[in-house]
Scaffold this motif. Structure first.
Motif: not given
Length: 143
Positions: A63-64, A23, A18-19, A67, A27
């Motif tokens: 995005l990952l 999403d 989802d990340i 994170l 996040i």
């Protein structure tokens, strides 16, 4: 100042996928965790699975990576033959995919909870182990 550090939460494939899909609510939720001092663990093999599932999405890798750059986030590698053997055992015992078996192997060894969007996915694998896994489900608030 307190020396207390909360037990890290290990992110499973549902969270990482989802990340990777962007999403924003999830996040933001994880950013709040980071700001509150909650440590997070990102299994590297599970990250590969999330990237495989999100092939074609232009920002998935960024995005990952974002994170992984959180202050209290650690990327857990699969390091050496001993850890590979633990992973193989986890796959054989639980029937999990290699991606979530990496999550389970870390959780089993480190005795840390798994953060997921689908707790039911972990019921049977957890029962297959001599020590059940601790599962924490992130649920959408009731509207």
């Amino acid at each position: 100042m307190s020396d207390f550090s909360p037990t890290p939460h290990i992110l499973d494939s549902t969270i990482l996928a989802d990340i990777a899909r962007g999403d924003a609510d999830l996040i933001g939720f994880l950013q709040d965790f980071d700001r509150a001092g909650q440590a997070l663990v990102i299994p590297s093999l599970t990250t590969a699975g999330a990237l495989l599932d999100s092939r074609g999405l232009p920002d998935a890798q960024q995005l990952l990576a974002g994170l992984a750059a959180f202050e209290r986030t650690t990327v857990a590698p699969l390091d050496g033959v001993h850890q590979a053997a633990k992973l193989a055992d986890m796959i054989a015992i639980t029937g999990l995919s290699p991606y979530d078996a990496h999550v389970a192997a870390i959780a089993d060894v480190a005795v840390c909870p798994i953060l997921t969007l689908n707790a039911a996915h972990w019921d049977a694998p957890s029962r297959a182990l001599s020590q059940p896994l601790t599962i924490v489900e992130v649920a959408e608030p009731e509207e």
